[in-house]
Scaffold this motif. Structure first.
Motif, PDB file in Angstrom:
ATOM      1  N   PHE A 168      23.225  51.118  32.486  1.00  0.00           N
ATOM      2  CA  PHE A 168      23.535  50.110  33.440  1.00  0.00           C
ATOM      3  C   PHE A 168      23.907  48.914  32.558  1.00  0.00           C
ATOM      4  O   PHE A 168      23.437  48.450  31.297  1.00  0.00           O
ATOM      5  CB  PHE A 168      21.725  49.572  33.642  1.00  0.00           C
ATOM      6  N   ALA A 169      24.828  48.124  33.282  1.00  0.00           N
ATOM      7  CA  ALA A 169      25.755  47.322  32.601  1.00  0.00           C
ATOM      8  C   ALA A 169      25.778  46.239  33.933  1.00  0.00           C
ATOM      9  O   ALA A 169      25.955  46.617  34.942  1.00  0.00           O
ATOM     10  CB  ALA A 169      26.893  47.743  32.345  1.00  0.00           C
ATOM     11  N   PRO A 170      25.757  44.948  33.616  1.00  0.00           N
ATOM     12  CA  PRO A 170      26.259  43.943  34.624  1.00  0.00           C
ATOM     13  C   PRO A 170      27.705  43.969  34.883  1.00  0.00           C
ATOM     14  O   PRO A 170      28.573  43.808  34.112  1.00  0.00           O
ATOM     15  CB  PRO A 170      25.757  42.469  33.935  1.00  0.00           C
ATOM     16  N   VAL A 171      28.136  44.022  36.014  1.00  0.00           N
ATOM     17  CA  VAL A 171      29.481  43.970  36.713  1.00  0.00           C
ATOM     18  C   VAL A 171      29.746  42.880  37.785  1.00  0.00           C
ATOM     19  O   VAL A 171      28.574  42.570  38.494  1.00  0.00           O
ATOM     20  CB  VAL A 171      30.003  45.451  36.972  1.00  0.00           C
ATOM     21  N   GLU A 172      30.944  42.716  37.997  1.00  0.00           N
ATOM     22  CA  GLU A 172      31.073  41.465  39.157  1.00  0.00           C
ATOM     23  C   GLU A 172      31.123  42.458  40.331  1.00  0.00           C
ATOM     24  O   GLU A 172      31.633  43.562  40.673  1.00  0.00           O
ATOM     25  CB  GLU A 172      32.501  40.999  39.160  1.00  0.00           C
ATOM     26  N   GLU A 173      30.088  41.963  41.071  1.00  0.00           N
ATOM     27  CA  GLU A 173      29.510  42.906  42.478  1.00  0.00           C
ATOM     28  C   GLU A 173      30.882  43.114  43.215  1.00  0.00           C
ATOM     29  O   GLU A 173      31.176  43.979  44.190  1.00  0.00           O
ATOM     30  CB  GLU A 173      28.482  42.164  43.127  1.00  0.00           C
TER      31      GLU A 173
END
Length: 91
Positions: A72-77
Motif C-alpha cells: 500500500f502506497a499513497p498515490v494521486e487518486e
C-alpha cells in the motif's frame, strides 16, 4: 516424457478481447482468452508446450523464484486507471 507440476506466478490483465495472461518468471509464456477462466487454461497449455520446446532446443526453464505481495502506497487518486491488473497464482 516425464512432467513435473511446478507452481509459477501468473499475471492477468483485462484487454479489449478478454484477458491477457503471462508468467512473471517466464515472460516468453503468454496468451489471451475471452474470459479469465479460458485465459488460465490456455496459460497452462502454453506453459506445457513451451516446456517441450525448451527441452527440444536444450534450453532451461526459469525456475519460479518471484515473491508477489500487495503493498500500500499513497498515490494521486486522479492518476488512477478505472480498471487495473488482476494478480493471481496459477495452480
Amino acid at each position: 516424457m516425464a512432467k513435473k507440476e511446478v507452481k509459477f506466478t501468473a499475471f492477468y490483465r483485462k484487454s479489449e478481447h478478454g484477458y491477457m495472461g503471462k508468467l512473471l518468471e517466464w515472460p516468453n509464456v503468454l496468451t489471451e482468452g475471452e474470459n479469465l477462466e479460458e485465459c488460465r487454461d490456455l496459460l497452462r497449455e502454453v506453459t506445457s508446450e513451451m516446456s517441450e520446446i525448451y527441452k527440444e532446443d536444450g534450453m532451461k526453464i526459469p525456475y519460479p523464484s518471484i515473491i508477489v505481495e500487495p503493498i500500500f502506497a499513497p498515490v494521486e487518486e486522479e492518476a488512477l486507471l478505472q480498471e487495473g491488473a488482476i494478480l493471481a497464482n496459477v495452480g
